[in-house]
Structures are given as C-alpha cells and as structure tokens.
Design a protein around this motif. Structure first.
Motif, short mmCIF file in Angstrom:
data_model
loop_
_atom_site.label_atom_id
_atom_site.label_comp_id
_atom_site.label_asym_id
_atom_site.label_seq_id
_atom_site.Cartn_x
_atom_site.Cartn_y
_atom_site.Cartn_z
N GLN A 108 43.52 40.28 59.32
CA GLN A 108 43.14 38.88 59.30
C GLN A 108 44.15 38.08 58.51
O GLN A 108 44.50 38.46 57.39
CB GLN A 108 41.76 38.77 58.62
N ARG A 109 44.66 37.02 59.08
CA ARG A 109 45.66 36.18 58.38
C ARG A 109 45.01 34.85 58.02
O ARG A 109 44.77 34.02 58.90
CB ARG A 109 46.87 35.93 59.29
N PRO A 110 44.66 34.65 56.77
CA PRO A 110 43.92 33.43 56.40
C PRO A 110 44.77 32.17 56.57
O PRO A 110 46.00 32.25 56.49
CB PRO A 110 43.59 33.64 54.92
N PRO A 111 44.13 31.03 56.79
CA PRO A 111 44.89 29.79 56.91
C PRO A 111 45.66 29.48 55.62
O PRO A 111 45.27 29.90 54.54
CB PRO A 111 43.82 28.73 57.16
N MET A 112 46.74 28.71 55.79
CA MET A 112 47.60 28.43 54.63
C MET A 112 46.88 27.60 53.58
O MET A 112 47.25 27.63 52.42
CB MET A 112 48.88 27.74 55.09
N SER A 113 45.84 26.86 53.99
CA SER A 113 45.10 26.07 52.99
C SER A 113 44.46 26.99 51.95
O SER A 113 44.20 26.57 50.83
CB SER A 113 44.02 25.23 53.68
N ILE A 114 44.20 28.23 52.32
CA ILE A 114 43.59 29.18 51.39
C ILE A 114 44.65 30.04 50.72
O ILE A 114 44.52 30.47 49.59
CB ILE A 114 42.64 30.14 52.15
N SER A 115 45.73 30.30 51.46
CA SER A 115 46.66 31.33 50.98
C SER A 115 47.82 30.80 50.16
O SER A 115 48.46 31.55 49.45
CB SER A 115 47.21 32.13 52.16
N GLN A 116 48.11 29.51 50.28
CA GLN A 116 49.33 28.99 49.65
C GLN A 116 49.00 28.00 48.54
O GLN A 116 48.39 26.96 48.81
CB GLN A 116 50.16 28.24 50.70
N PRO A 117 49.43 28.27 47.33
CA PRO A 117 49.21 27.29 46.27
C PRO A 117 50.16 26.10 46.45
O PRO A 117 51.25 26.26 47.01
CB PRO A 117 49.57 28.07 45.01
N THR A 118 49.73 24.93 46.02
CA THR A 118 50.59 23.76 46.22
C THR A 118 51.54 23.53 45.03
O THR A 118 52.54 22.85 45.18
CB THR A 118 49.72 22.49 46.42
N SER A 119 51.21 24.13 43.89
CA SER A 119 52.01 23.87 42.69
C SER A 119 53.46 24.32 42.86
O SER A 119 53.75 25.40 43.35
CB SER A 119 51.38 24.62 41.52
N ARG A 120 54.39 23.45 42.42
CA ARG A 120 55.82 23.77 42.51
C ARG A 120 56.17 24.99 41.67
O ARG A 120 57.08 25.74 41.98
CB ARG A 120 56.65 22.57 42.04
N LYS A 121 55.40 25.18 40.60
CA LYS A 121 55.68 26.31 39.70
C LYS A 121 55.53 27.65 40.41
O LYS A 121 55.99 28.68 39.92
CB LYS A 121 54.70 26.28 38.52
N LEU A 122 54.81 27.65 41.52
CA LEU A 122 54.55 28.92 42.21
C LEU A 122 55.37 29.06 43.49
O LEU A 122 55.17 29.98 44.26
CB LEU A 122 53.05 29.02 42.55
N ARG A 123 56.34 28.13 43.68
CA ARG A 123 57.12 28.15 44.91
C ARG A 123 57.76 29.49 45.19
O ARG A 123 57.77 29.98 46.30
CB ARG A 123 58.21 27.09 44.83
N HIS A 124 58.29 30.11 44.12
CA HIS A 124 59.05 31.35 44.29
C HIS A 124 58.16 32.57 44.57
O HIS A 124 58.67 33.62 44.93
CB HIS A 124 59.92 31.59 43.06
N VAL A 125 56.85 32.44 44.38
CA VAL A 125 55.98 33.60 44.60
C VAL A 125 55.01 33.38 45.77
O VAL A 125 54.11 34.19 45.99
CB VAL A 125 55.16 33.98 43.34
N LYS A 126 55.21 32.32 46.51
CA LYS A 126 54.27 32.01 47.60
C LYS A 126 54.26 33.13 48.64
O LYS A 126 55.30 33.69 48.96
CB LYS A 126 54.72 30.73 48.31
N PRO A 127 53.09 33.41 49.20
CA PRO A 127 53.03 34.40 50.28
C PRO A 127 53.82 33.90 51.50
O PRO A 127 54.01 32.70 51.66
CB PRO A 127 51.54 34.47 50.62
N PRO A 128 54.25 34.83 52.37
CA PRO A 128 54.94 34.38 53.59
C PRO A 128 54.03 33.47 54.41
O PRO A 128 52.80 33.67 54.40
CB PRO A 128 55.20 35.68 54.36
N ILE A 129 54.61 32.50 55.11
CA ILE A 129 53.76 31.54 55.82
C ILE A 129 53.22 32.14 57.12
O ILE A 129 53.81 33.02 57.71
CB ILE A 129 54.47 30.21 56.10
N SER A 130 52.07 31.63 57.53
CA SER A 130 51.45 32.11 58.76
C SER A 130 51.19 30.95 59.72
O SER A 130 50.43 31.08 60.66
CB SER A 130 50.13 32.82 58.43
N GLU A 131 51.82 29.82 59.44
CA GLU A 131 51.57 28.61 60.23
C GLU A 131 52.87 27.85 60.39
O GLU A 131 53.65 27.75 59.45
CB GLU A 131 50.64 27.69 59.42
N PHE A 132 53.11 27.32 61.58
CA PHE A 132 54.27 26.44 61.81
C PHE A 132 53.77 25.08 62.24
O PHE A 132 52.90 24.99 63.10
CB PHE A 132 55.17 27.03 62.89
N VAL A 133 54.34 24.04 61.65
CA VAL A 133 53.88 22.69 61.97
C VAL A 133 55.06 21.85 62.45
O VAL A 133 56.10 21.82 61.80
CB VAL A 133 53.24 22.02 60.73
#
Ligand SMILES: C[S@@+](CC[C@H](N)C(=O)[O-])C[C@H]1O[C@@H](n2cnc3c(N)ncnc32)[C@H](O)[C@@H]1O
Length: 452
Positions: free
Chosen positions: A281-306
């Motif tokens: 199951q690949r959760p939506p990015m609204s759940i999986s990706q933090p918005t904070s810039r401080k976490l940019r380098h540790v973000k999970p790989p994306i599962s959505e293209f816009v």
C-alpha cells in the motif's frame, strides 16, 4: 495540527470551568479577562487532560501523580495520522487490531483510539507493573476490557506478539522514552527542553531507556524485519529531530522504501511520526511527506506526480482515458468523484483508478501488440503490477496576465505495488502522450520528477 484534530480551535476554558468544578479550581483570568491555567502547575495540567477526555470523548482518566500525563491534542494528532495510514489496509467494518508499545499509566492511545473508532482493538504493553495497574483501572472504568488487552512485557523485545494468541495487526504505535540517561533527562529538565507532556512530573523510568529513543525505535525496526507483514504499519513518535535522520538512515540501510514521515505540531512543540511497511500500500503524499524544510533531506520517495494543463477537466479526462485505452490499460471512473458540476465546462473534479497487470506501453510490448501477439500471456500472477489513481481538478488562473483562464491539475498517484520503476515508466508514458496531444501546453510541473 491534523485537520481532523478537534483542538485546531483551542478548547474554551470558560465553558470547561463552568461545567467541571474540579477544573474550575485551576482557572485564572489574565489581563484581558481570558480564562487560562498555569501550564507549569502539574495538577492544573493533569486536570485539563482529565477534563478534555471527559468533555470531548466521554473518557474517564486517573493517573498517579508521578506518571506521565498525556497532553490530549498531541496524542490525538498521532491517532488521526494512524487512521489515515491504515484506511486502505482495513475495511471500516472488520476489527482492526493495533499495538501500543509503552502505554503508560494513562493507556491514552488505546483509550482515544477506541473512543474514536468502534472497530479498533488494542494490545497495550509496558514494562512497569505499577503503570499497567493504573492503565487497567482506566480500561475497566471505561468499560473497554473487551477491546484493550494489557500485557506486562518482561522480555527484552519491543514487540512481544508471540506471547499472545497469534493474529495480524494493522499497526503498532509508540511514544518511546526519549532519553538515554538520567543525566540527559535532568539536563533537558534544567534547560526546560522537556515536552509539555512531561509538565506533570513523570518518574525517570518512563522517560529513560538505554540508547534513548533512537535505540528503542531501531529495536522496533529490527524486530519488524522478522515480523514483516504481520503488522501492516510499524510507527513511532520521535521526540528529537536528530533521531529522524538516524532512523531514516536505518530504513534505507535495510532497503525499506515504503516509509512515511510526518510532523506533529502543538503550540511551540514539534514532534515527528515515522512509519514503515513491508506491504504494497502506498499512502498519499499528504500523509507520507512532511512539509517542513528541515526534513527535506529525509523525505520518503514520492508516490505522486502533479502537472497542470491549459484545459478543462473533462477534456483532459477524455485525453487521459484515450491514452489509457490505446495502451490497453483499464480504468474505472469513481462515481463519487464529481464534487460539483459546472454548466460551462463539465465536471470540476474527476477521479479514476485502475490496476495494471502487464506493461503495455514499452517499445517491446508495443512491437508485440503490433505483430498481433497476445501480451496478456506474459501475465504471471493474479496480482497486478501496480494500482494507480488519477485525479483531475479544475483551477482558475488568478494571475493578472491570464485572469479567468481554465487550468486543470492532474495528479497521478501510485497507490499499490512494490516496483517503483514500472509505475514511473507508466507515468512518463502518460505524460509524453499528453504533451503530444496538447502540443506541449503543459505549463508547469509542481513536483520534481525524480526520473526525468
Ligand atoms: C514516554 S512514555 C509513553 C507513555 C504513553 N504512551 C503516553 O504517550 O503518554 C514511555 C513508556 O514506555 C514504557 N516502556 C519502556 N520500555 C518499554 C518496553 N521495552 N516495552 C514496553 N514499554 C516500555 C515506559 O514504562 C513508559 O511508560
């Protein structure tokens, strides 16, 4: 705060004081005559938690004076995030089993989880008998003994699930002890760096663990490598930003790319939630990706293209579905997806989804199809290669140059599967064909495409 968190609008202390005399005792009025409490007074903070649980969830709570007092809004953030995470792995009618590692005297996560979700059941563990006795009292007083099982964990494991009747779990959750030594705990207390949840004095044994929260979560990760799909989502709260980096590094070391990260913000306090899964199951990015810039380098790989296109949703939908049909990819339009009909240009929001069993868009596959070969013979299992969802949303250009111009946001999401490359090649095929159809009218790409 999570959008469903009822404390997005702070509780009205006047109303609570009027209704609950035990809380009223702690209420003062500031210069603007606004009701408030002293958040440095453990008794006041404890009474606030009791009152909120009673008023908003009908829950009874009682904890010893030296036990960790849960701040309800922040515990609620974690519960709502878990609800989002598991909504695609369980149906709303079947029983959902979760594990709370280190439930404490309050047993707060199982109490809130059960109060909000009629089909949730919990295995709640702790290593301290006296805390579990208090937890038992809370479970019984709330008539939840048939839904919350308490387990004294005297093993050195974090997930003692082999000590109880075997079953699969939808999730495990944990608010681990943060500190690795009493000294570290005392320094944090002295520097007033303790989270507000600790304002109600908590004995050191609940806050300190060898190796701190990093080792605690690493242990859960290592045990998850054995249990794998027996728990759909392994999650933990993280109290220190440094630990986020370390745990993400561990996940990468074990080649776990299906992980999610979020930030829990309550007032000035920031905590993080991490989760990982061995499922598809690949959760939506609204759940999986933090918005904070401080976490940019540790973000999970994306599962959505816009991408955004100069057309209305209906025209784009016709183009998308004709490309899917040409590629022999089946799709189903979600009948609930029309949020609002507009008279001039068709639907405002359209959602469709499908499962792909064979790669039909590669050059090799297209050659085979052109030669009249049946490429469905290449299908080896009854499991799809991946599942996708496509969302089209109307947006109106608001900049002065192109005021009133119709645009459509196209989101292509990977919702299920274990092969990221094949989903990405599907997306790239769709995008290339749309570029051709709309003669490169695509105007901006809102998320970075890692493969392009
Ligand atoms: C920070 S407290 C969290 C309590 C509660 N869940 C909350 O959020 O308020 C951590 C808890 O983990 C418990 N604990 C420590 N090691 C544990 C282990 N190996 N297994 C289960 N619980 C443990 C502690 O006794 C303590 O109650």
């Amino acid at each position: 705060m999570h959008p469903r968190n009822r404390y997005i609008n702070p509780p009205d202390f006047d109303v609570l004081a009027f209704k609950y005399p035990t809380f009223r005792k702690h209420v003062r009025y500031d210069k603007e005559n606004k009701a408030c409490i002293d958040f440095h007074d453990p008794d006041a903070v404890r009474e606030l938690s009791y009152t909120l649980l009673k008023h908003d969830f009908g829950l009874y709570l009682e904890i010893p004076n030296d036990a960790l007092c849960p701040m309800v809004p922040n515990r609620l953030n974690y519960i709502h995030w878990i609800e989002d995470l598991i909504c695609d792995v369980v149906s709303s009618t079947e029983d959902v089993y979760g594990i709370d590692i280190g439930t404490g005297a309050s047993c707060i996560y199982p109490l809130l989880g059960c109060a909000l979700n009629a089909n949730w059941k919990f295995l709640a563990t702790d290593t301290h008998k006296r805390l579990l006795e208090a937890a038992m009292n809370n479970v019984e007083k709330n008539n939840l003994s048939d839904r919350i099982t308490l387990l004294l964990n005297s093993s050195n494991r974090k997930l003692p699930i082999d000590d109880v009747p075997e079953r699969d779990y939808a999730f495990c959750m944990c608010n681990p002890p943060f500190y690795e030594s009493v000294k570290q705990y005392e320094t944090a207390t002295a520097n007033k760096k303790l989270p507000p949840s600790s304002t109600c004095t908590s004995s050191q044994d609940q806050m300190v663990t060898p190796g701190g929260e990093y080792q605690f979560i690493k242990d859960i990760l290592e045990e998850s490598l054995v249990f794998r799909k027996r728990i759909s989502w392994y999650t933990s709260m993280i109290g220190r930003l440094e630990t986020v980096d370390l745990i993400v590094a561990e996940l990468k070391k074990h080649k776990i790319d299906n992980f999610v990260l979020t930030e829990f913000v309550q007032g000035r306090t920031r905590r993080w939630g991490i989760g990982w899964s061995f499922g598809n199951q690949r959760p939506p990015m609204s759940i999986s990706q933090p918005t904070s810039r401080k976490l940019r380098h540790v973000k999970p790989p994306i599962s959505e293209f816009v991408t955004t296109w100069h057309t209305n949703p209906t025209s784009l939908y016709i183009a998308v579905t004709s490309i899917l049909t040409e590629a022999h990819v089946t799709y189903q339009r979600d009948s609930d997806s029309v949020v609002e009909e507009s008279n001039d240009s068709g639907d405002d929001n359209i959602l469709c989804s499908g499962a792909v069993f064979v790669e039909t868009w590669s050059r090799k596959a297209r050659r085979k199809i052109a030669a009249g070969e049946d490429i469905t013979l290449d299908i080896e299992t009854d499991q799809p290669l991946f599942k996708y969802a496509i969302r089209l949303e109307k947006s109106i250009e608001e900049s002065t140059e192109a005021q009133g111009e119709m645009k459509t946001k196209l989101t292509v999401s990977w919702v299920w599967g274990d092969n990221r490359n094949i989903f990405e090649s599907f997306y790239l095929h769709l995008k290339r064909r749309l570029d051709e159809k709309f003669k490169k009218q695509k105007i901006d790409k809102q998320r970075v495409n890692p493969v392009g």
